[in-house]
Design an enzyme around this catalytic site. Structure first.
Site, PDB file in Angstrom:
ATOM      1  N   TYR A 145      -4.357   3.679   8.322  1.00 10.72           N
ATOM      2  CA  TYR A 145      -5.702   3.108   8.451  1.00 10.72           C
ATOM      3  C   TYR A 145      -6.334   3.482   9.791  1.00 10.72           C
ATOM      4  CZ  TYR A 145      -3.489   0.530   4.692  1.00 10.72           C
ATOM      5  OH  TYR A 145      -2.795   0.202   3.561  1.00 10.72           O
ATOM      6  N   TYR A 150      -4.197  -2.727  -9.908  1.00 11.34           N
ATOM      7  CA  TYR A 150      -3.951  -2.431  -8.482  1.00 11.34           C
ATOM      8  C   TYR A 150      -2.979  -3.418  -7.855  1.00 11.34           C
ATOM      9  CZ  TYR A 150      -5.089  -2.300  -3.467  1.00 11.34           C
ATOM     10  OH  TYR A 150      -5.030  -2.256  -2.099  1.00 11.34           O
ATOM     11  N   SER A 156       0.797  -1.237   0.000  1.00  9.48           N
ATOM     12  CA  SER A 156       0.000   0.000   0.000  1.00  9.48           C
ATOM     13  C   SER A 156       0.822   1.275   0.000  1.00  9.48           C
ATOM     14  CB  SER A 156      -0.954   0.008   1.197  1.00  9.48           C
ATOM     15  OG  SER A 156      -2.023  -0.885   0.990  1.00  9.48           O
ATOM     16  N   VAL A 182       1.286  -3.728   3.945  1.00  6.80           N
ATOM     17  CA  VAL A 182       1.241  -5.013   4.636  1.00  6.80           C
ATOM     18  C   VAL A 182       2.449  -5.892   4.325  1.00  6.80           C
ATOM     19  CG1 VAL A 182      -1.261  -5.032   4.908  1.00  6.80           C
ATOM     20  CG2 VAL A 182      -0.215  -6.098   2.879  1.00  6.80           C
ATOM     21  N   LYS A 203       0.392   3.411  -2.986  1.00  7.23           N
ATOM     22  CA  LYS A 203      -0.743   4.325  -3.104  1.00  7.23           C
ATOM     23  C   LYS A 203      -0.322   5.788  -3.044  1.00  7.23           C
ATOM     24  CE  LYS A 203      -3.720   0.873  -0.896  1.00  7.23           C
ATOM     25  NZ  LYS A 203      -4.460   0.487   0.322  1.00  7.23           N
TER      26      LYS A 203
END
Length: 313
Positions: free
Chosen positions: A243, A191, A64, A261, A67
Site C-alpha cells: 500500500y 471478496y 489481502s 491485515v 489478492k
C-alpha cells in the site's frame, strides 16, 4: 553464509523480546481477538526444503495476500484485458481509500488496493455464482500449497462482511462508473470470503513458490502461469504490495511481497525461495510491524534482494 536453520530461530528469539509489536486489526472483530505475541516464519526453497520457526504451524487469516492468487486466476481468464479496468501504479494512499476513484473515474490504481481487488473479484464472477468462485479460488490455493486442508474461516468472513461499509462504498462507486459488472453485494461477499482463507506459514510459503520459480511448480515441474506473467505479478508485489508503505518496504527489504491485515506477509525471492511470515500486530499502514522487521533482517543475513547481483539459496 549462515544457514536458514540457524537464522530463523534467532529471528524468533530476538523478536520475542521486543515490546513494539504494533496493533492488531480491531476493525474486523474476529481479527481483534488474535494474540499479538504470536510470531511464525517459514521459508520454502526451490530445492524442495521448508525451514520454519516460531508459530509457523498456526493458522491465520491471509486477508489481502489472497489478492496475489486471485490476480493470477483473473489474468488466466481475462489476460491483459484486465488492465483496462485496473491500473498498475502505486496508489500512495491507504488500502481502502476512495479518493483516487473520483479523480480516475472508477478505475483503481492497482489490483492490491481494496478497490482493485474488488474489480479482480468481479472479473472472476463472470458467468458464475459467488460460491463457485470461492470454491475455484480455494482449489487454486490448495493446489499451489499441495494441501487440501486449507479452508475459509467462516467466522472471519462473517465478521468482515458485517463491518465492510467502506468496501461496500468502493464497490458501489465503481459500479456507478460501470467498472463493476455484478451487484456490489455479490462482489463483496466473494471478496470477504477469499480474504478469510486460513493458512499457516508453511502452507503460504509453499503456495508462493510458483512466483519464485518463473510461474511453474518447482516440485512437480507443472506450469501454473507463464514466466512473463509471474514476473509481472512480482513487479506489482514489489511496487504495490504494501500500500502506501510499498516504497519504504522495497527500500528496506527489496523483494516482491504482499501483506495482509491478518499480520501475514508473503515474500518472493525470484529463483531462490518463497517466504511467509506472520505477526498480528500492524503498523500505521496496515502491514505487519514485526513481520517487516523479520524480513528485513532475513534478507540482509541471506543476501537476498532483487537489487543485488545475485541471490543465494
Amino acid at each position: 553464509m549462515p544457514h536458514l536453520q540457524e537464522i530463523l530461530p534467532k529471528l524468533v528469539s530476538s523478536l520475542a523480546a521486543r515490546s513494539d509489536r504494533g496493533s492488531v486489526a480491531t476493525y474486523i472483530p474476529e481479527l481483534a481477538k488474535v494474540d499479538p505475541t504470536k510470531f511464525g516464519i517459514a521459508v520454502a526453497t526451490l530445492a524442495g526444503s521448508v525451514v520454519a520457526a516460531g508459530n509457523a504451524d498456526e493458522l491465520f487469516s491471509i486477508q489481502s495476500i489472497s489478492k496475489v492468487f486471485t490476480l493470477a486466476l483473473a489474468l488466466g481468464k481475462c489476460g491483459d484485458m484486465l488492465w483496462t479496468r485496473v491500473g498498475r501504479e502505486p496508489s500512495g494512499n491507504r488500502f481502502n481509500s476512495i479518493v483516487q476513484l473520483e479523480y480516475e473515474k472508477g478505475v483503481p490504481r492497482n489490483p492490491f488496493v481494496n478497490a482493485g481487488a474488488l474489480v479482480v473479484t468481479d472479473s472472476l464472477l463472470a458467468g458464475h455464482e459467488p460460491r463457485e468462485v470461492i470454491g475455484e479460488i480455494l482449489r487454486f490455493v490448495r493446489f499451489l500449497a499441495d494441501d487440501d486442508t486449507i479452508s475459509v474461516n467462516r467466522a472471519v468472513a462473517a465478521s468482515e462482511q458485517s463491518t465492510a461499509s467502506r468496501n461496500m462504498a468502493l464497490a458501489h462507486y465503481m459500479h456507478s462508473f460501470g467498472n463493476l459488472q455484478h451487484a456490489p453485494q455479490r462482489v463483496l461477499g466473494t471478496y470477504v470470503h477469499h480474504c478469510a482463507i486460513d493458512m499457516n506459514c508453511r502452507q503460504l510459503a509453499a503456495a508462493g513458490l510458483f512466483l519464485a520459480a518463473g510461474g511453474r511448480n518447482p516440485l512437480t515441474g507443472h506450469s501454473v502461469i507463464s514466466p512473463l506473467r509471474a514476473r509481472r505479478i512480482n513487479a506489482l508485489m514489489l511496487t504495490c504490495g504494501h500500500y502506501d508503505a510499498s516504497g519504504d518496504f522495497a527500500f528496506r527489504v527489496g523483494i516482491p511481497s504482499k501483506s495482509g491485515v491478518g499480520g501475514g506477509i508473503l515474500g518472493i525471492v525470484p529463483g531462490v525461495a518463497s517466504v511467509a511470515v506472520w505477526s498480528p500486530g500492524l503498523d500505521s499502514s496496515g502491514n505487519s510491524h514485526l513481520g517487516t522487521i523479520a524480513l528485513e533482517e532475513l534478507v540482509q543475513a541471506m543476501d537476498w534482494s532483487v537489487f543485488a547481483p545475485r541471490a543465494h539459496a
